[in-house]
Design an enzyme around this catalytic site. Structure first.
Site, PDB file in Angstrom:
ATOM      1  CB  SER A  99      -0.878  -0.301   1.057  1.00 57.65           C
ATOM      2  OG  SER A  99      -0.594  -0.315   2.683  1.00 57.65           O
ATOM      3  CG  PHE A 100       4.212   3.762   2.404  1.00 56.39           C
ATOM      4  CD1 PHE A 100       2.934   4.857   2.535  1.00 56.39           C
ATOM      5  CD2 PHE A 100       5.305   4.029   2.530  1.00 56.39           C
ATOM      6  CE1 PHE A 100       3.168   6.143   3.279  1.00 56.39           C
ATOM      7  CE2 PHE A 100       5.504   5.686   2.812  1.00 56.39           C
ATOM      8  CZ  PHE A 100       4.925   6.694   3.120  1.00 56.39           C
ATOM      9  NE  ARG A 120       6.977 -10.550  -2.861  1.00 53.15           N
ATOM     10  CZ  ARG A 120       7.058 -11.275  -2.105  1.00 53.15           C
ATOM     11  NH1 ARG A 120       8.401 -12.092  -1.699  1.00 53.15           N
ATOM     12  NH2 ARG A 120       6.662 -11.795  -1.076  1.00 53.15           N
ATOM     13  CE  LYS A 193       6.288   5.860   8.435  1.00 48.79           C
ATOM     14  NZ  LYS A 193       5.235   5.772   8.809  1.00 48.79           N
ATOM     15  N   GLY A 221       6.721   9.586   8.483  1.00 49.10           N
ATOM     16  CA  GLY A 221       5.607  10.434   9.027  1.00 49.10           C
ATOM     17  C   GLY A 221       4.047   9.763   9.243  1.00 49.10           C
ATOM     18  CE  LYS A 276       4.750   3.951  12.506  1.00 46.35           C
ATOM     19  NZ  LYS A 276       3.046   3.560  11.939  1.00 46.35           N
ATOM     20  NE  ARG A 340      -0.630  -0.706   7.232  1.00 44.91           N
ATOM     21  CZ  ARG A 340       0.620  -1.571   6.536  1.00 44.91           C
ATOM     22  NH1 ARG A 340       0.224  -2.568   6.175  1.00 44.91           N
ATOM     23  NH2 ARG A 340       1.776  -0.498   6.935  1.00 44.91           N
ATOM     24  CD  GLU A 366       8.163  -3.125   8.974  1.00 43.29           C
ATOM     25  OE1 GLU A 366       8.733  -4.102  10.052  1.00 43.29           O
ATOM     26  OE2 GLU A 366       8.474  -3.126   8.307  1.00 43.29           O
TER      27      GLU A 366
HETATM   28  N1  NDP Z   1       1.146   1.475   4.969  1.00 38.37           N
HETATM   29  C1  NDP Z   1       1.038   2.326   5.190  1.00 38.37           C
HETATM   30  O1  NDP Z   1       0.368   2.942   5.667  1.00 38.37           O
HETATM   31  C2  NDP Z   1       2.839   3.060   5.599  1.00 38.37           C
HETATM   32  C3  NDP Z   1       3.494   1.580   5.702  1.00 38.37           C
HETATM   33  N2  NDP Z   1       4.832   2.275   5.863  1.00 38.37           N
HETATM   34  C4  NDP Z   1       6.160   1.112   5.755  1.00 38.37           C
HETATM   35  O2  NDP Z   1       6.053   0.952   4.510  1.00 38.37           O
HETATM   36  C5  NDP Z   1       6.666  -0.591   4.453  1.00 38.37           C
HETATM   37  C6  NDP Z   1       5.916  -1.587   3.882  1.00 38.37           C
HETATM   38  O3  NDP Z   1       4.582  -1.423   4.363  1.00 38.37           O
HETATM   39  P1  NDP Z   1       3.396  -1.465   3.335  1.00 38.37           P
HETATM   40  O4  NDP Z   1       3.303  -1.096   1.724  1.00 38.37           O
HETATM   41  O5  NDP Z   1       2.063  -1.269   4.055  1.00 38.37           O
HETATM   42  O6  NDP Z   1       3.385  -3.174   3.486  1.00 38.37           O
HETATM   43  P2  NDP Z   1       1.636  -4.318   2.673  1.00 38.37           P
HETATM   44  O7  NDP Z   1       2.194  -5.355   3.671  1.00 38.37           O
HETATM   45  O8  NDP Z   1       0.680  -3.807   2.088  1.00 38.37           O
HETATM   46  O9  NDP Z   1       2.908  -4.889   1.236  1.00 38.37           O
HETATM   47  C7  NDP Z   1       4.081  -5.360   1.615  1.00 38.37           C
HETATM   48  C8  NDP Z   1       4.850  -5.325  -0.481  1.00 38.37           C
HETATM   49  O10 NDP Z   1       6.073  -6.040   0.200  1.00 38.37           O
HETATM   50  C9  NDP Z   1       6.250  -6.692  -1.016  1.00 38.37           C
HETATM   51  N3  NDP Z   1       7.377  -7.932  -0.617  1.00 38.37           N
HETATM   52  C10 NDP Z   1       6.874  -8.371   0.180  1.00 38.37           C
HETATM   53  N4  NDP Z   1       8.359  -9.352   0.671  1.00 38.37           N
HETATM   54  C11 NDP Z   1       8.978  -9.301  -0.315  1.00 38.37           C
HETATM   55  C12 NDP Z   1      10.698  -9.048  -0.905  1.00 38.37           C
HETATM   56  N5  NDP Z   1      11.166  -9.746  -0.374  1.00 38.37           N
HETATM   57  N6  NDP Z   1      10.669  -8.208  -1.632  1.00 38.37           N
HETATM   58  C13 NDP Z   1      10.060  -7.408  -2.782  1.00 38.37           C
HETATM   59  N7  NDP Z   1       8.695  -7.249  -1.890  1.00 38.37           N
HETATM   60  C14 NDP Z   1       8.640  -7.823  -1.611  1.00 38.37           C
HETATM   61  C15 NDP Z   1       4.695  -7.253  -1.033  1.00 38.37           C
HETATM   62  O11 NDP Z   1       5.033  -8.184  -2.499  1.00 38.37           O
HETATM   63  P3  NDP Z   1       3.604  -9.792  -2.316  1.00 38.37           P
HETATM   64  O12 NDP Z   1       2.069  -8.893  -2.605  1.00 38.37           O
HETATM   65  O13 NDP Z   1       4.078 -10.277  -3.620  1.00 38.37           O
HETATM   66  O14 NDP Z   1       3.722 -10.707  -0.998  1.00 38.37           O
HETATM   67  C16 NDP Z   1       3.996  -6.298  -0.878  1.00 38.37           C
HETATM   68  O15 NDP Z   1       4.614  -6.069  -2.364  1.00 38.37           O
HETATM   69  C17 NDP Z   1       6.578  -0.868   5.847  1.00 38.37           C
HETATM   70  O16 NDP Z   1       7.597  -1.174   6.725  1.00 38.37           O
HETATM   71  C18 NDP Z   1       5.593   0.191   6.348  1.00 38.37           C
HETATM   72  O17 NDP Z   1       6.050  -0.107   8.067  1.00 38.37           O
HETATM   73  C19 NDP Z   1       5.048   3.140   6.264  1.00 38.37           C
HETATM   74  C20 NDP Z   1       4.122   4.783   5.957  1.00 38.37           C
HETATM   75  C21 NDP Z   1       2.855   4.781   5.521  1.00 38.37           C
HETATM   76  O1  13P Z   2       2.889   3.499   9.373  1.00 48.92           O
HETATM   77  C1  13P Z   2       2.177   4.110   8.710  1.00 48.92           C
HETATM   78  C2  13P Z   2       1.081   5.733   9.564  1.00 48.92           C
HETATM   79  O2  13P Z   2       1.878   6.268   9.518  1.00 48.92           O
HETATM   80  C3  13P Z   2       1.058   2.710   8.797  1.00 48.92           C
HETATM   81  O3  13P Z   2       1.379   1.788  10.186  1.00 48.92           O
HETATM   82  P1  13P Z   2       0.454   0.964   9.992  1.00 48.92           P
HETATM   83  O4  13P Z   2       1.353   0.212   9.226  1.00 48.92           O
HETATM   84  O5  13P Z   2       0.201   0.465  11.795  1.00 48.92           O
HETATM   85  O6  13P Z   2      -0.408   0.778   9.118  1.00 48.92           O
END
Ligand code: NDP
Ligand code: 13P
Length: 441
Positions: A99-100, A120, A193, A221, A276, A340, A366
């Protein structure tokens, strides 16, 4: 109402309100040449160069040449977030199709950057190209038509200016190792994060270990991905030692819906985003017991005390935790069911097992790993982290949540803000009086 229609209505409304802000913002943020000439040179260097430590330094002196023209471009870029493609596009790759990564790559594409999202899974790339919707992680949101999708890692990262990494912390090191052969001067920005399992490495540590020559930053943030897709005004922090990289990221992602603030406290910004998540789990759990606002406020502020205490022990500036990446993200994540981590805590509070909650969530949380890492590190270093230890006891030692919470309430006397009055004073003085049977008058 379809999510698309709702989205566009929100956007129309926001655009009206934002029009005035846009111009003001651009004026506020872009200072005059005399006042801040490095701003211009920062933009110049970032737009024209791959921002390597060496490359940026080399260009720094030449960059005063075209400041007027560049200032115009910077202004036009910032005041036209959805408008014309800037003449010198930043080329950006976003690694991780969750999602991010999806939300941020979309933001950059809308800003007119050359933005590529690397995913991927080949089938997901095909589906994204066909539907422009990330059906698994952000269903219902149509992505900008200028956003590109890529499955081939080399094609995704080569010739880019900045590579944003948005994979879970468990995949961060592996991802850096995979891109290493294709690096020819690109900068790296972590959006992740968390902390690496077992090593306690933050993402900046991993970058320094795996890619020591690379110019890097971390961005963190209060940025719930769904709200960003809904054009809810949000803000984030880019932390880097490189002024050029900070400005490049600000210029690439800034819009009327998204402001990027700058910092040079990489550890503090990163720790805010990682820590956090622990307290979002605690808050989700507390919410399952229908606690009141007083309780939530107590939990939130004591969480902030723990975060800054841990931050100081890790070399961060405690004041950073007063910023967006600290109290800002703590508030957003602890208040929203979109988080989450909050949802995991809520499910645990309702009696679900950790395994079942993770499975039901089906996305990255995380905090589950971060609790373990921080619990162990704090025990080892003697850092007072009662909420983290309590949560660890509930989740990993199977202790009853209510009993653990009551025990927390009974723990010793502390000072409120220990940077104002060190806790040893209040704690030890009061404890001594009570032990000696002398009530405080
Ligand atoms: N979502 C949010 O609101 C926010 C998230 N973040 C941070 O961003 C990071 C990613 O989170 P988010 O996008 O939410 O995660 P999601 O759970 O939404 O998605 C994870 C993504 O990472 C991919 N992935 C997992 N393992 C691998 C790997 N070994 N190699 C390549 N790709 C991989 C997954 O692919 P597949 O679908 O194929 O498994 C999927 O596309 C986290 O650390 C999160 O804390 C930061 C700010 C906000
Ligand atoms: O970091 C985030 C918002 O800033 C997203 O939080 P979650 O990973 O708990 O969804």
């Amino acid at each position: 109402m379809s999510a698309d229609k709702k989205n566009s209505e929100i956007e129309d409304k926001n655009m009206d309100q934002a029009e005035a802000i846009t111009n003001k913002d651009a004026t506020d943020d872009v200072e005059s040449e005399e006042e801040k000439p490095l701003f211009n040179s920062g933009i110049l260097a970032s737009l024209f160069d791959k921002a390597t430590k060496v490359g940026v330094k080399a260009k720094r002196d030449q960059s005063a040449l075209n400041t007027e023209e560049i200032e115009k471009k910077a202004r036009s870029n910032m005041s036209n977030p959805e408008g014309v493609t800037p003449p010198h596009q930043l080329r950006l790759a976003f690694l991780g199709g969750g999602s991010f990564g999806t939300a941020m790559s979309n933001l950059a594409a809308r800003n007119g950057c050359d933005s590529t999202l690397w995913v991927r899974n080949k089938r997901t790339v095909k589906s994204l190209q066909r539907s422009r919707v990330n059906k698994k992680y952000l269903p219902g949101y149509t992505l900008d038509e200028r956003l590109k999708y890529e499955h081939d890692l080399k094609a995704a990262v080569q010739d880019k200016d900045i590579i944003f990494v948005a994979v879970p912390s468990s995949a961060f090191r592996e991802t850096l190792r995979n891109i290493r052969p294709y690096l020819t001067g690109q900068s790296i920005v972590s959006l992740t994060k968390g902390m690496e399992k077992d090593t306690f490495s933050l993402m900046s540590d991993i970058i320094e270990q795996e890619l020591p020559e690379v110019n890097f930053g971390v961005m963190s943030g209060p940025n719930l991905a769904v709200e960003i897709m809904q054009n809810m005004p949000s803000a984030s922090v880019i932390a880097s030692d490189s002024e050029f990289l900070r400005h490049a990221v600000q210029s690439a992602l800034h819009s009327v819906f998204f402001r990027i603030f700058a910092s040079d406290d990489i550890k503090g910004v990163e720790l805010g985003g990682a820590l956090k998540n622990i307290y979002a789990i605690a808050m989700g759990m507390a919410a399952s017991y229908n606690v009141g606002e007083n309780t939530k406020a107590m939990l939130l502020t004591r969480a902030l005390a723990e975060m800054s205490r841990f931050g100081v022990a890790s070399g961060a500036n405690p004041l950073t935790f007063l910023g967006l990446s600290g109290v800002g993200d703590l508030y957003a994540t602890c208040s929203s069911e979109l988080s989450r981590n909050y949802r995991i805590g809520n499910m645990l509070g309702k009696g679900m097992s950790l395994e079942a909650a993770i499975k039901k969530l089906g996305q990255t949380a995380e905090g589950v790993n971060t609790i373990q890492q921080v619990h162990e590190k704090a025990m080892k270093l003697g850092i007072y982290m009662p909420i983290t230890h309590a949560l660890h006891a509930v989740i990993y030692d199977d202790q009853a949540a209510l009993g653990v919470a009551l025990h927390l309430m009974e723990s010793g006397f502390r000072s409120d803000v220990e940077f104002v009055m060190p806790h040893e004073y209040s704690n030890e003085a009061l404890n001594a009086k009570i032990t000696a049977g002398m009530p405080d008058k």
